[in-house]
Scaffold this motif. Structure first.
Motif, mmCIF file in Angstrom:
data_model
loop_
_atom_site.group_PDB
_atom_site.id
_atom_site.type_symbol
_atom_site.label_atom_id
_atom_site.label_comp_id
_atom_site.label_asym_id
_atom_site.label_seq_id
_atom_site.Cartn_x
_atom_site.Cartn_y
_atom_site.Cartn_z
ATOM 1 N N LYS A 122 -10.102 -8.204 7.328
ATOM 2 C CA LYS A 122 -9.897 -7.399 8.400
ATOM 3 C C LYS A 122 -10.168 -7.689 10.329
ATOM 4 O O LYS A 122 -11.149 -8.332 10.641
ATOM 5 C CB LYS A 122 -10.376 -5.722 8.131
ATOM 6 C CG LYS A 122 -10.603 -5.632 6.833
ATOM 7 C CD LYS A 122 -11.326 -4.373 6.861
ATOM 8 C CE LYS A 122 -10.776 -3.705 5.162
ATOM 9 N NZ LYS A 122 -12.220 -2.999 4.967
ATOM 10 N N SER A 175 1.245 -0.819 0.003
ATOM 11 C CA SER A 175 0.064 0.047 0.130
ATOM 12 C C SER A 175 0.451 1.481 0.023
ATOM 13 O O SER A 175 1.363 1.276 0.675
ATOM 14 C CB SER A 175 -0.959 0.002 1.049
ATOM 15 O OG SER A 175 -1.187 0.945 1.059
ATOM 16 N N PHE A 189 -0.087 4.545 0.516
ATOM 17 C CA PHE A 189 -0.476 5.197 1.314
ATOM 18 C C PHE A 189 -0.326 4.283 3.419
ATOM 19 O O PHE A 189 0.904 5.103 4.140
ATOM 20 C CB PHE A 189 -2.268 5.091 2.276
ATOM 21 C CG PHE A 189 -2.633 5.288 1.393
ATOM 22 C CD1 PHE A 189 -3.174 7.058 0.894
ATOM 23 C CD2 PHE A 189 -3.363 4.382 0.120
ATOM 24 C CE1 PHE A 189 -3.450 7.732 -0.300
ATOM 25 C CE2 PHE A 189 -4.322 5.392 -1.207
ATOM 26 C CZ PHE A 189 -3.855 6.348 -0.259
ATOM 27 N N GLU A 192 -5.638 7.344 8.835
ATOM 28 C CA GLU A 192 -5.303 8.960 7.474
ATOM 29 C C GLU A 192 -3.491 8.781 7.763
ATOM 30 O O GLU A 192 -2.931 9.604 8.579
ATOM 31 C CB GLU A 192 -6.426 9.512 7.731
ATOM 32 C CG GLU A 192 -7.212 9.634 7.298
ATOM 33 C CD GLU A 192 -7.905 8.776 6.182
ATOM 34 O OE1 GLU A 192 -7.540 9.501 5.100
ATOM 35 O OE2 GLU A 192 -8.298 8.032 6.215
ATOM 36 N N SER A 193 -3.344 8.527 6.752
ATOM 37 C CA SER A 193 -1.949 8.741 6.402
ATOM 38 C C SER A 193 -1.150 9.986 6.759
ATOM 39 O O SER A 193 -0.256 10.273 7.728
ATOM 40 C CB SER A 193 -0.916 7.707 5.574
ATOM 41 O OG SER A 193 -1.663 8.504 3.505
ATOM 42 N N LYS A 245 -9.537 1.014 7.832
ATOM 43 C CA LYS A 245 -8.486 1.218 6.336
ATOM 44 C C LYS A 245 -7.178 1.618 7.148
ATOM 45 O O LYS A 245 -6.639 1.639 7.902
ATOM 46 C CB LYS A 245 -8.988 1.931 4.897
ATOM 47 C CG LYS A 245 -9.591 2.290 4.920
ATOM 48 C CD LYS A 245 -9.465 3.005 3.514
ATOM 49 C CE LYS A 245 -10.474 2.976 2.327
ATOM 50 N NZ LYS A 245 -10.678 3.989 0.996
ATOM 51 N N VAL A 246 -5.901 0.798 6.341
ATOM 52 C CA VAL A 246 -5.080 0.725 6.672
ATOM 53 C C VAL A 246 -4.027 2.168 5.700
ATOM 54 O O VAL A 246 -4.170 2.405 5.056
ATOM 55 C CB VAL A 246 -3.841 -0.237 6.291
ATOM 56 C CG1 VAL A 246 -4.153 -1.255 7.514
ATOM 57 C CG2 VAL A 246 -3.737 -0.478 5.342
#
Ligand SMILES: N[C@@H](CCC(=O)N[C@@H](CS)C(=O)NCC(=O)O)C(=O)O
Length: 215
Positions: A40, A13, A15, A66-67, A53-54
């Motif tokens: 998950k 990913s 992100f 959130e990156s 999310k990751v």
């Protein structure tokens, strides 16, 4: 007591890689917890119930998701090299470009990749990339001599786009149009802290072949 830092993510990913690169820049020791996004974990749902999310960074039990938010958190919570500029105006500009990359560039790039380099989609992405090309004028990195938030945000452009081009036999980052961006990509992916945060090139190449390749 020593800090306990865990990064929940998947290796492929972009992100997640942003966060790895920020952790590497600050030399923060951390545990990487691999998630299965098709199944998950209860931890991921608990730590990021809104988006599920990751990446998620868990620092001494406190989750941050959130990156771009995580990168700013890392910059504030740990000493070492600065990822955001100190000057208020420069900081606002860095945030602006990072948001531009997320809101405009990445979606346009994804569209161009998904369309296998269809003319209109590529023209749209070129319009967005031209702003970044201009922003690099007279600079090695978006951060000047050093990597900053904008460079890290643009990791997808530096690494994943080339992998998509290879996987699908298309060309988006044309050298004559974007000489500065291409030079920047080379410099950026060859920084040790960046290299250490990226998956092997086969990972994104295989991803694009599977997702968008012709059967
Ligand atoms: N805006 C988010 C995007 C994160 C994201 O899209 N993560 C993907 C992996 S690349 C994910 O977890 N997808 C799982 C899902 O959508 O269910 C960020 O910057 O962290």
């Amino acid at each position: 007591m020593a800090d306990v830092v865990k990064l929940y993510g998947v290796a492929g990913s972009p992100f997640v890689c942003r966060v790895k690169i920020a952790l590497n820049l600050k030399e923060i020791k951390h545990e990487f917890v691999v998630e299965d996004l098709s199944n998950k974990s209860a931890d991921l749902i608990k730590y990021n119930p809104v988006h599920k999310k990751v990446p998620v960074l868990v620092h001494n039990g406190n989750p941050i998701s959130e990156s771009l938010v995580i990168i700013e958190y890392i910059d504030e919570a740990w000493k070492g090299v600065s990822i955001l500029p100190q000057n208020a105006y420069e900081k606002a500009k860095a945030r602006f470009w990072a948001k531009f990359i997320d809101d405009k560039c990445q979606p346009a790039l994804f569209k161009a990749i998904a369309s296998h380099g269809q003319e209109e989609a590529v023209a749209e992405v070129h319009e967005q990339l031209q702003f970044l090309e201009n922003e690099l004028e007279g600079k090695k990195f978006f951060g000047g001599d050093n990597i900053n938030l904008v460079d890290i945000s643009a990791t997808f452009i530096a690494y994943w786009v080339g992998a998509a081009e290879e996987a699908l036999g298309i060309k988006i980052l044309i050298k004559d149009k974007f000489p500065k961006l291409i030079e920047w990509s080379d410099n950026y992916v060859n920084c040790q802290v960046v290299k250490d945060g990226l998956p092997p090139r086969e990972t994104p190449v295989a991803f694009f072949k599977k997702r968008f390749g012709k059967a």
